[in-house]
Structure formats: C-alpha cells, structure tokens
Write an enzyme that holds these catalytic residues in place. Structure first.
Site, PDB file in Angstrom:
ATOM      1  N   SER A   1      32.216  14.868  30.945  1.00  0.00           N
ATOM      2  CA  SER A   1      32.640  14.493  29.593  1.00  0.00           C
ATOM      3  C   SER A   1      32.791  15.707  28.689  1.00  0.00           C
ATOM      4  O   SER A   1      31.941  16.615  28.711  1.00  0.00           O
ATOM      5  CB  SER A   1      31.602  13.553  28.956  1.00  0.00           C
ATOM      6  OG  SER A   1      31.544  12.333  29.638  1.00  0.00           O
ATOM      7  N   ILE A   2      33.811  15.674  27.858  1.00  0.00           N
ATOM      8  CA  ILE A   2      34.001  16.740  26.869  1.00  0.00           C
ATOM      9  C   ILE A   2      32.759  16.836  25.975  1.00  0.00           C
ATOM     10  O   ILE A   2      32.314  17.937  25.632  1.00  0.00           O
ATOM     11  CB  ILE A   2      35.267  16.459  26.039  1.00  0.00           C
ATOM     12  CG1 ILE A   2      36.510  16.620  26.932  1.00  0.00           C
ATOM     13  CG2 ILE A   2      35.342  17.375  24.826  1.00  0.00           C
ATOM     14  CD1 ILE A   2      37.820  16.200  26.288  1.00  0.00           C
TER      15      ILE A   2
ATOM     16  N   VAL B   1      30.086   1.551  19.507  1.00  0.00           N
ATOM     17  CA  VAL B   1      30.550   1.444  18.115  1.00  0.00           C
ATOM     18  C   VAL B   1      31.119   0.055  17.798  1.00  0.00           C
ATOM     19  O   VAL B   1      31.345  -0.265  16.640  1.00  0.00           O
ATOM     20  CB  VAL B   1      31.583   2.539  17.748  1.00  0.00           C
ATOM     21  CG1 VAL B   1      30.972   3.921  17.848  1.00  0.00           C
ATOM     22  CG2 VAL B   1      32.839   2.437  18.615  1.00  0.00           C
TER      23      VAL B   1
ATOM     24  N   ILE C   1      34.880   9.960  21.517  1.00  0.00           N
ATOM     25  CA  ILE C   1      34.948   8.567  21.950  1.00  0.00           C
ATOM     26  C   ILE C   1      36.385   8.065  21.846  1.00  0.00           C
ATOM     27  O   ILE C   1      37.041   8.301  20.828  1.00  0.00           O
ATOM     28  CB  ILE C   1      34.073   7.707  21.002  1.00  0.00           C
ATOM     29  CG1 ILE C   1      32.576   8.023  21.209  1.00  0.00           C
ATOM     30  CG2 ILE C   1      34.347   6.235  21.170  1.00  0.00           C
ATOM     31  CD1 ILE C   1      31.685   7.338  20.184  1.00  0.00           C
TER      32      ILE C   1
ATOM     33  N   TYR D   1      51.206   8.684  27.323  1.00  0.00           N
ATOM     34  CA  TYR D   1      50.074   8.677  26.393  1.00  0.00           C
ATOM     35  C   TYR D   1      50.115   7.406  25.531  1.00  0.00           C
ATOM     36  O   TYR D   1      49.122   6.967  24.985  1.00  0.00           O
ATOM     37  CB  TYR D   1      50.062   9.948  25.534  1.00  0.00           C
ATOM     38  CG  TYR D   1      48.679  10.266  24.993  1.00  0.00           C
ATOM     39  CD1 TYR D   1      47.575  10.358  25.837  1.00  0.00           C
ATOM     40  CD2 TYR D   1      48.463  10.464  23.634  1.00  0.00           C
ATOM     41  CE1 TYR D   1      46.311  10.634  25.346  1.00  0.00           C
ATOM     42  CE2 TYR D   1      47.198  10.747  23.137  1.00  0.00           C
ATOM     43  CZ  TYR D   1      46.133  10.830  23.999  1.00  0.00           C
ATOM     44  OH  TYR D   1      44.868  11.104  23.500  1.00  0.00           O
TER      45      TYR D   1
ATOM     46  N   LYS E   1      45.748   8.803  17.871  1.00  0.00           N
ATOM     47  CA  LYS E   1      45.249  10.174  17.643  1.00  0.00           C
ATOM     48  C   LYS E   1      45.903  10.793  16.409  1.00  0.00           C
ATOM     49  O   LYS E   1      45.286  11.625  15.732  1.00  0.00           O
ATOM     50  CB  LYS E   1      45.497  11.052  18.871  1.00  0.00           C
ATOM     51  CG  LYS E   1      44.683  10.654  20.119  1.00  0.00           C
ATOM     52  CD  LYS E   1      43.191  10.837  19.939  1.00  0.00           C
ATOM     53  CE  LYS E   1      42.447  10.722  21.270  1.00  0.00           C
ATOM     54  NZ  LYS E   1      40.993  10.630  21.113  1.00  0.00           N
TER      55      LYS E   1
ATOM     56  N   LYS F   1      40.014  16.546  33.571  1.00  0.00           N
ATOM     57  CA  LYS F   1      39.829  15.414  34.481  1.00  0.00           C
ATOM     58  C   LYS F   1      38.498  14.699  34.162  1.00  0.00           C
ATOM     59  O   LYS F   1      37.447  15.078  34.661  1.00  0.00           O
ATOM     60  CB  LYS F   1      39.798  15.933  35.922  1.00  0.00           C
ATOM     61  CG  LYS F   1      40.684  15.149  36.850  1.00  0.00           C
ATOM     62  CD  LYS F   1      40.735  15.818  38.217  1.00  0.00           C
ATOM     63  CE  LYS F   1      41.122  14.880  39.314  1.00  0.00           C
ATOM     64  NZ  LYS F   1      42.433  14.350  39.352  1.00  0.00           N
TER      65      LYS F   1
ATOM     66  N   ALA G   1      37.764   9.034  30.980  1.00  0.00           N
ATOM     67  CA  ALA G   1      38.764   8.487  30.042  1.00  0.00           C
ATOM     68  C   ALA G   1      40.178   8.853  30.501  1.00  0.00           C
ATOM     69  O   ALA G   1      41.092   8.024  30.457  1.00  0.00           O
ATOM     70  CB  ALA G   1      38.515   9.016  28.634  1.00  0.00           C
TER      71      ALA G   1
HETATM   72  N1  LIG Z   1      40.209  14.282  29.068  1.00  0.00           N
HETATM   73  C1  LIG Z   1      41.249  14.735  28.406  1.00  0.00           C
HETATM   74  O1  LIG Z   1      42.231  15.208  28.986  1.00  0.00           O
HETATM   75  C2  LIG Z   1      41.269  14.704  26.907  1.00  0.00           C
HETATM   76  C3  LIG Z   1      42.166  15.534  26.218  1.00  0.00           C
HETATM   77  C4  LIG Z   1      42.172  15.506  24.825  1.00  0.00           C
HETATM   78  C5  LIG Z   1      41.304  14.659  24.158  1.00  0.00           C
HETATM   79  N2  LIG Z   1      40.446  13.858  24.853  1.00  0.00           N
HETATM   80  C6  LIG Z   1      39.533  13.003  24.063  1.00  0.00           C
HETATM   81  O2  LIG Z   1      38.215  13.437  24.266  1.00  0.00           O
HETATM   82  C7  LIG Z   1      37.327  12.365  23.979  1.00  0.00           C
HETATM   83  C8  LIG Z   1      36.301  12.241  25.096  1.00  0.00           C
HETATM   84  O3  LIG Z   1      36.912  11.796  26.281  1.00  0.00           O
HETATM   85  P1  LIG Z   1      36.613  12.455  27.699  1.00  0.00           P
HETATM   86  O4  LIG Z   1      37.905  12.907  28.234  1.00  0.00           O
HETATM   87  O5  LIG Z   1      35.471  13.385  27.633  1.00  0.00           O
HETATM   88  O6  LIG Z   1      36.248  11.173  28.597  1.00  0.00           O
HETATM   89  P2  LIG Z   1      34.846  10.418  28.849  1.00  0.00           P
HETATM   90  O7  LIG Z   1      35.224   9.172  29.575  1.00  0.00           O
HETATM   91  O8  LIG Z   1      33.879  11.323  29.483  1.00  0.00           O
HETATM   92  O9  LIG Z   1      34.344  10.093  27.374  1.00  0.00           O
HETATM   93  C9  LIG Z   1      34.815   8.993  26.626  1.00  0.00           C
HETATM   94  C10 LIG Z   1      33.609   8.404  25.967  1.00  0.00           C
HETATM   95  O10 LIG Z   1      33.978   7.350  25.071  1.00  0.00           O
HETATM   96  C11 LIG Z   1      32.907   6.450  25.082  1.00  0.00           C
HETATM   97  N3  LIG Z   1      33.244   5.158  24.500  1.00  0.00           N
HETATM   98  C12 LIG Z   1      34.285   4.333  24.824  1.00  0.00           C
HETATM   99  N4  LIG Z   1      34.193   3.192  24.100  1.00  0.00           N
HETATM  100  C13 LIG Z   1      33.089   3.325  23.302  1.00  0.00           C
HETATM  101  C14 LIG Z   1      32.458   2.483  22.344  1.00  0.00           C
HETATM  102  N5  LIG Z   1      32.918   1.254  22.064  1.00  0.00           N
HETATM  103  N6  LIG Z   1      31.330   2.929  21.713  1.00  0.00           N
HETATM  104  C15 LIG Z   1      30.838   4.158  22.002  1.00  0.00           C
HETATM  105  N7  LIG Z   1      31.380   4.984  22.905  1.00  0.00           N
HETATM  106  C16 LIG Z   1      32.491   4.564  23.557  1.00  0.00           C
HETATM  107  C17 LIG Z   1      32.559   6.336  26.563  1.00  0.00           C
HETATM  108  O11 LIG Z   1      31.270   5.774  26.733  1.00  0.00           O
HETATM  109  C18 LIG Z   1      32.624   7.794  26.977  1.00  0.00           C
HETATM  110  O12 LIG Z   1      31.364   8.403  26.848  1.00  0.00           O
HETATM  111  C19 LIG Z   1      38.198  11.137  23.771  1.00  0.00           C
HETATM  112  O13 LIG Z   1      38.408  10.963  22.377  1.00  0.00           O
HETATM  113  C20 LIG Z   1      39.502  11.533  24.436  1.00  0.00           C
HETATM  114  O14 LIG Z   1      40.611  10.840  23.919  1.00  0.00           O
HETATM  115  C21 LIG Z   1      40.400  13.871  26.201  1.00  0.00           C
END
Ligand SMILES: NC(=O)c1ccc[n+]([C@@H]2O[C@H](COP(=O)([O-])OP(=O)(O)OC[C@H]3O[C@@H](n4cnc5c(N)ncnc54)[C@H](O)[C@@H]3O)[C@@H](O)[C@H]2O)c1
Length: 260
Positions: free
Chosen positions: A25-26, A71, A98, A161, A168, A198, A201
C-alpha cells in the site's frame, strides 16, 4: 529563518495514516517514511478481515494507536479522532490514502457509471477526506500538513481510469480549497499524484499492466516509482523546509506527466 530542526526532522510529530491494506500500500510507504524520520504513528485498518494483514505492519512501525476505520461506517471516523485526542491531544500530519468504486462502475466507461456508483466513489475517495480534515484541524494546534492520494487521470484522460478521473479531479480541487480555508491555521494541504504502483486498489483497473509498461517507457527517469518514493515526498512536504508550500498537486511519477 527556519529555527534549528530536530534530528530526525519529524521527531515527536504525530501522524495519522489511513489506507494501509498490506505491505504494498502507498499508505505503508508513507507510514514507513514518516517513522524513519522520527514521527509517531496512528494507523487504521478497514475491518476485522483486513486487520491480520495490517497489524504486523503497525507493530513493525511501533504505532501506539491502531484503530478500525471504514469511512462508510457512521461514527468510525469520529472514534478515530476521539482516540487521538485522548491519547495524543494533538496531531501534526494526516494521510488519506483511500479510494473505492464499485467494480461494475469502475470497469465500464464514464457514460455507463450509475448515479449510486458515482456517489459512492465520490464519498469514499473524496468527501471522506473533507470529513477527516474537519476532524483533524482542531487537533493541529501548531499547524500541520494533510495529504490525499490522487492520480494523473484527474488532469488528463487515462484510458480505463473511468469514473476515478472525475473523482480524483474533485479530490485535487478539494485539496486546494482546504488549503485556502486552513491556511490561516498554518495547516497545509496537498494532493500527491503517484505514478502507477502495483497495489490491491490498482488491480481493480482494467489493463493496469499496460499502464505500468507505458509509465516505465515514458518516464524521463526510466524507472517506475515505489511506495517509499511517495512516502519521502510526503515526508519532505510535512517538514518545515516546505512550510510555505500548500495546495499543490505534487507528482511523484518519475516525470511521466511532463511528457506530451
Ligand atoms: N496504485 C496506484 O497506481 C495509484 C496511483 C495513484 C494514486 N493511487 C491512490 O493511492 C491511494 C491508495 O491506494 P493504493 O494503490 O495504495 O491501494 P491499496 O489497495 O493498498 O489501498 C487502498 C486503501 O483504501 C482503503 N479503503 C477502501 N474503502 C475504504 C473505506 N470505505 N474506508 C476506509 N478505507 C477504505 C482500503 O482498505 C485500502 O487500505 C488511493 O487513493 C489510490 O487511488 C494509487
């Protein structure tokens, strides 16, 4: 002049990190970077099913606060901040990492996105950050810094997307308006825009591997980013070195976004 800073630079700072699902996770990159620079962490997990995946990571980072947060569940967000107020009495850093959209709405084009799916994606992925900011601000007594994770699909069309593009875009605009409203309290707000990573999400996006391949071939630095790159970018923005930077969308993407 910046007063002499502690070493490590975030020593004693209190950071709430929402969005760790696993080690990829990020949010875990953010938590690790903040911890490495001396911050204390409060870490959330989605629910009991997610807990066993997140708890060992929270332990590894010595997080004194480890609490559930969905949330969508009424009262859970308030409970997180009540716990922080009880235990710390203050907060310096907030990370919202999230996002969610129902699969059928995410995997179809925007034209086919249902009103319910759109509203749910917007609520979990954008409005929950506004709710968090409102609860966090009174605890940021000496100012603070808030982050929300965005993606380049907010600014330009990225095939597949879909609904997350407009969501976003709203998130990035919300960061600017929150930066404006919270600026007088010395609270800075940023959207962070990582390149593709990777994660769980990301696995919900169609043809995500193509996006990764394209990113690596187009990035001026010639490499994909990792979660620590994102974490250290946030950590920098949270330090007093960045005390007059706010409302930005900070790209952490190896430069892909500058390419025509
Ligand atoms: N992976 C990518 O390529 C990428 C690129 C840019 C932005 N992002 C953004 O980074 C953020 C983190 O995503 P990630 O890629 O680390 O994936 P991830 O799946 O590891 O994290 C997503 C998180 O969102 C949480 N979540 C979803 N619904 C929720 C809810 N109702 N209440 C609380 N938490 C909830 C999940 O539990 C999870 O921990 C997201 O906003 C995603 O859009 C991801």
């Amino acid at each position: 002049m910046i007063q002499e800073l502690p070493r490590p630079v975030l020593k004693g700072k209190k950071a709430l990190i929402a969005g760790i699902a696993n080690e990829y996770s990020i949010a875990y990159g953010c938590a690790s970077a903040f911890r490495e620079l001396g911050a204390e962490l409060a870490i959330t997990y989605l629910n009991e099913k997610a807990r066993p995946h997140v708890e060992p990571l929270a332990q590894k980072l010595d997080a004194p606060i480890f609490v559930p947060l969905n949330v969508m569940e009424p009262g859970e967000l308030e409970a997180v901040f009540a716990r922080i107020e009880r235990e710390w009495g203050e907060l310096d850093i907030l990370v919202h990492s999230i996002a969610f959209a129902p699969k059928e709405d995410l995997q179809g084009g925007l034209l086919d996105c249902s009103a319910e799916g759109f509203a749910k994606a917007m609520d979990v992925s954008c409005h929950s950050f506004i709710r968090m900011a409102k609860l966090a601000a009174p605890l940021m007594k000496d100012g603070g810094c808030m982050f929300a994770m965005s993606y380049h699909g907010a600014q330009k069309v990225v095939p597949n997307y879909n609904v997350m593009g407009p969501v976003k875009a709203a998130l990035e605009a919300s960061c600017r308006y929150l930066a404006y409203e919270l600026g007088p309290q010395k609270i800075r707000v940023h959207a962070i825009s990582p390149g593709p990573l990777k994660t769980r999400a990301a696995s919900g996006l169609k043809d995500f591997d193509l996006l990764l391949n394209e990113a690596v071939s187009r990035a001026p630095v010639g490499e994909l980013v990792d979660i620590m790159d994102v974490g250290f970018a946030c950590a920098y923005l949270a330090t007093p070195y960045a005390r007059r930077i706010t409302g930005e969308t900070m790209y952490v993407d190896g430069g892909v976004n500058i390419m025509g």
